[in-house]
Design a protein around this motif. Sequence first.
Motif, PDB file in Angstrom:
ATOM      1  N   PRO A 290      32.965  30.131  26.449  1.00  0.00           N
ATOM      2  CA  PRO A 290      33.259  30.917  25.244  1.00  0.00           C
ATOM      3  C   PRO A 290      33.562  32.365  25.612  1.00  0.00           C
ATOM      4  N   GLY A 291      34.674  32.885  25.066  1.00  0.00           N
ATOM      5  CA  GLY A 291      35.039  34.274  25.324  1.00  0.00           C
ATOM      6  C   GLY A 291      35.877  34.489  26.568  1.00  0.00           C
ATOM      7  N   TRP A 292      36.111  33.446  27.341  1.00  0.00           N
ATOM      8  CA  TRP A 292      36.929  33.549  28.552  1.00  0.00           C
ATOM      9  C   TRP A 292      38.191  32.714  28.375  1.00  0.00           C
ATOM     10  N   VAL A 293      39.313  33.209  28.905  1.00  0.00           N
ATOM     11  CA  VAL A 293      40.598  32.538  28.676  1.00  0.00           C
ATOM     12  C   VAL A 293      41.080  31.747  29.887  1.00  0.00           C
ATOM     13  N   GLY A 294      40.291  31.687  30.951  1.00  0.00           N
ATOM     14  CA  GLY A 294      40.597  30.782  32.034  1.00  0.00           C
ATOM     15  C   GLY A 294      41.351  31.369  33.208  1.00  0.00           C
ATOM     16  N   LEU A 295      42.238  30.552  33.775  1.00  0.00           N
ATOM     17  CA  LEU A 295      42.915  30.845  35.035  1.00  0.00           C
ATOM     18  C   LEU A 295      44.412  31.027  34.821  1.00  0.00           C
ATOM     19  N   PRO A 296      45.090  31.733  35.722  1.00  0.00           N
ATOM     20  CA  PRO A 296      46.547  31.837  35.609  1.00  0.00           C
ATOM     21  C   PRO A 296      47.196  30.449  35.643  1.00  0.00           C
ATOM     22  N   VAL A 297      48.215  30.258  34.808  1.00  0.00           N
ATOM     23  CA  VAL A 297      48.933  28.985  34.813  1.00  0.00           C
ATOM     24  C   VAL A 297      49.883  28.947  36.015  1.00  0.00           C
ATOM     25  N   ALA A 298      50.504  27.797  36.231  1.00  0.00           N
ATOM     26  CA  ALA A 298      51.346  27.597  37.408  1.00  0.00           C
ATOM     27  C   ALA A 298      52.439  28.664  37.498  1.00  0.00           C
ATOM     28  N   GLY A 299      52.558  29.284  38.659  1.00  0.00           N
ATOM     29  CA  GLY A 299      53.593  30.275  38.912  1.00  0.00           C
ATOM     30  C   GLY A 299      53.212  31.700  38.572  1.00  0.00           C
ATOM     31  N   VAL A 300      52.013  31.909  38.003  1.00  0.00           N
ATOM     32  CA  VAL A 300      51.604  33.244  37.543  1.00  0.00           C
ATOM     33  C   VAL A 300      50.600  33.857  38.507  1.00  0.00           C
ATOM     34  N   GLU A 301      50.762  35.155  38.741  1.00  0.00           N
ATOM     35  CA  GLU A 301      49.792  35.949  39.482  1.00  0.00           C
ATOM     36  C   GLU A 301      49.272  37.052  38.562  1.00  0.00           C
ATOM     37  N   THR A 302      48.012  37.419  38.725  1.00  0.00           N
ATOM     38  CA  THR A 302      47.422  38.496  37.934  1.00  0.00           C
ATOM     39  C   THR A 302      46.663  39.446  38.851  1.00  0.00           C
ATOM     40  N   ARG A 303      46.480  40.670  38.364  1.00  0.00           N
ATOM     41  CA  ARG A 303      45.642  41.631  39.069  1.00  0.00           C
ATOM     42  C   ARG A 303      45.095  42.632  38.071  1.00  0.00           C
ATOM     43  N   LEU A 304      44.008  43.284  38.463  1.00  0.00           N
ATOM     44  CA  LEU A 304      43.409  44.353  37.668  1.00  0.00           C
ATOM     45  C   LEU A 304      43.570  45.675  38.411  1.00  0.00           C
ATOM     46  N   ILE A 305      43.983  46.699  37.657  1.00  0.00           N
ATOM     47  CA  ILE A 305      44.214  48.024  38.242  1.00  0.00           C
ATOM     48  C   ILE A 305      43.469  49.053  37.398  1.00  0.00           C
ATOM     49  N   ASP A 306      42.808  50.000  38.079  1.00  0.00           N
ATOM     50  CA  ASP A 306      42.111  51.033  37.316  1.00  0.00           C
ATOM     51  C   ASP A 306      43.071  52.178  36.984  1.00  0.00           C
ATOM     52  N   GLU A 307      42.557  53.222  36.350  1.00  0.00           N
ATOM     53  CA  GLU A 307      43.401  54.321  35.885  1.00  0.00           C
ATOM     54  C   GLU A 307      44.088  55.055  37.033  1.00  0.00           C
ATOM     55  N   ASP A 308      43.521  54.978  38.220  1.00  0.00           N
ATOM     56  CA  ASP A 308      44.097  55.657  39.388  1.00  0.00           C
ATOM     57  C   ASP A 308      45.044  54.760  40.172  1.00  0.00           C
ATOM     58  N   GLY A 309      45.278  53.540  39.674  1.00  0.00           N
ATOM     59  CA  GLY A 309      46.152  52.620  40.385  1.00  0.00           C
ATOM     60  C   GLY A 309      45.458  51.834  41.477  1.00  0.00           C
ATOM     61  N   THR A 310      44.136  51.911  41.513  1.00  0.00           N
ATOM     62  CA  THR A 310      43.362  51.208  42.535  1.00  0.00           C
ATOM     63  C   THR A 310      43.002  49.805  42.054  1.00  0.00           C
ATOM     64  N   PRO A 311      43.115  48.796  42.921  1.00  0.00           N
ATOM     65  CA  PRO A 311      42.709  47.440  42.518  1.00  0.00           C
ATOM     66  C   PRO A 311      41.235  47.379  42.126  1.00  0.00           C
ATOM     67  N   VAL A 312      40.955  46.616  41.075  1.00  0.00           N
ATOM     68  CA  VAL A 312      39.594  46.447  40.571  1.00  0.00           C
ATOM     69  C   VAL A 312      39.036  45.136  41.122  1.00  0.00           C
ATOM     70  N   PRO A 313      37.814  45.137  41.610  1.00  0.00           N
ATOM     71  CA  PRO A 313      37.257  43.901  42.183  1.00  0.00           C
ATOM     72  C   PRO A 313      37.093  42.793  41.144  1.00  0.00           C
ATOM     73  N   HIS A 314      37.235  41.560  41.606  1.00  0.00           N
ATOM     74  CA  HIS A 314      37.051  40.398  40.735  1.00  0.00           C
ATOM     75  C   HIS A 314      35.589  39.974  40.817  1.00  0.00           C
ATOM     76  N   ASP A 315      34.756  40.696  40.080  1.00  0.00           N
ATOM     77  CA  ASP A 315      33.321  40.439  40.132  1.00  0.00           C
ATOM     78  C   ASP A 315      32.752  40.012  38.781  1.00  0.00           C
ATOM     79  N   GLY A 316      33.636  39.815  37.797  1.00  0.00           N
ATOM     80  CA  GLY A 316      33.173  39.380  36.479  1.00  0.00           C
ATOM     81  C   GLY A 316      32.624  40.488  35.620  1.00  0.00           C
ATOM     82  N   GLU A 317      32.606  41.725  36.134  1.00  0.00           N
ATOM     83  CA  GLU A 317      32.049  42.842  35.381  1.00  0.00           C
ATOM     84  C   GLU A 317      32.972  44.053  35.335  1.00  0.00           C
ATOM     85  N   SER A 318      33.664  44.318  36.435  1.00  0.00           N
ATOM     86  CA  SER A 318      34.512  45.511  36.512  1.00  0.00           C
ATOM     87  C   SER A 318      35.761  45.329  35.662  1.00  0.00           C
ATOM     88  N   ILE A 319      36.087  46.371  34.889  1.00  0.00           N
ATOM     89  CA  ILE A 319      37.190  46.307  33.935  1.00  0.00           C
ATOM     90  C   ILE A 319      38.396  47.057  34.485  1.00  0.00           C
TER      91      ILE A 319
END
Length: 465
Positions: A290-319
């Motif tokens: 509940p509240g989670w939308v899952g995984l990228p579908v076939a052919g899709v890549e995703t990433r998280l970037i902070d305000e400074d353009g730095t990659p955000v860790p995939h730790d389930g908490e960092s936004i």
Amino acid sequence: MLLRSLDAIAVARGDDLPDAVRIGDTTLSRSDILGAAGALAKRIGGAERVAVLATPTASTVIAVVGCLLAGVTVVPVPPDAGSAELDHILRDSGAQAWLGAAPDGTDLPVVPVRLHTRDWHSHPEPPPSSIAFVLYTSGTTGPPKGVLLSRGAIAAGLDALADAWKWTANDTLVHGLPLFHVHGLILGLLGPLRVGSRLIHTVRPTPAAYAQANGSLYFGVPTVWSRVVEDEVSAKALSGARLLVSGSAPLPVPVFERLADLTGLVPIERYGMSETMITVSTRVGGEHRPGWVGLPVAGVETRLIDEDGTPVPHDGESIGELQVRGPMLFDGYLGRPDATAASWTEDGWFKTGDVAVIDEHGFHRIVGRESTDLIKSGGYRIGAGEVETSLLGHPAVREVAVVGVPDDDLGQRLVAYVVGDVPSPEDLIEHVVAELSAHKRPREIRVVDSLPRNALGKVQKNKLG
């Protein structure tokens, strides 16, 4: 071929489906659709863009398919569009004519859509790069922008969902969603015509209509599902389905859990935009949270970037800001090269403007909008700025701020904080309805002496609502 199930040779050989699409009281076979759309395509060939008043009718189905056969770009128009919104869409898109029904007082020529005419001549398949639709955004930061969706992007997006949801020709899709946005139109109409499944469009997405449809796959927005769980008899009637899909806004956890309890089916949640179609989804047979939308579908890549353009860790908490890339993304905004360029990073990622978290297993949770001006109400994405502009056009309004407040039924409801000598809140609501789509109207007007502002004079919306 984009609409594979409408292959003329296959249909001529008997690969028909007598109830391929049922919309309201009208049932269309594949040959009905192909013949009527073929006749329309013959009449509109050579046009560049045409407008379709996207009512939930068989005429809309034929109009859309006829354009796709002819290689003519469709501009879907909300049936409840107000005068200002309608004028903007027509002017900005350069639509040359209306297909089928048209609003009163239109200056554009009207091409009738005839359900019973037939033409079986084949039409060459347009290239995948050709633009199939111009879909208009919600107007969050100004007038709505026209999103250019190509045939190739649509095909890639639908095939990725068919893979994620195990969607096949054996399914019967049921929904009652509007036919002027990605959810109802691209997924909900073109999806069945590509996959080959049946479609039952209930016109209105009521619990009773869903229960009576006897489908295997159901689409709904959170408002639909919240109403379904309030009707236990209808909800339990869906227990024979294979899949319940929720999208266009976050599904409240209590609704998720109640839907699972009543139907025995754990809902599928997914994430997308007009510009990207669906890029992230939970899977059939996979993990559902509940509240989670899952995984990228076939052919899709995703990433998280902070305000400074730095990659955000995939730790389930960092936004961070969610950025995506994949084959189903749009080709830009019509006539808006600056806005198009601003929406992409230098290394080719689309900036969604949404903030999210991703855990160590790649599961995504959408936290919200970077700005506070995108309101999701009843499954619609509504731009506060567009509604504020309309209200400021009323002579009684001096200042205004529109926010979304939590609502058990709609997800969020629009509330307008107004400074001015307001004779009647109903007058302001009617003013908005006259200019914009009805679903963009404020549900409540709160008259205040002043709006909270910071030192720079910007309204602090976090202090409202």
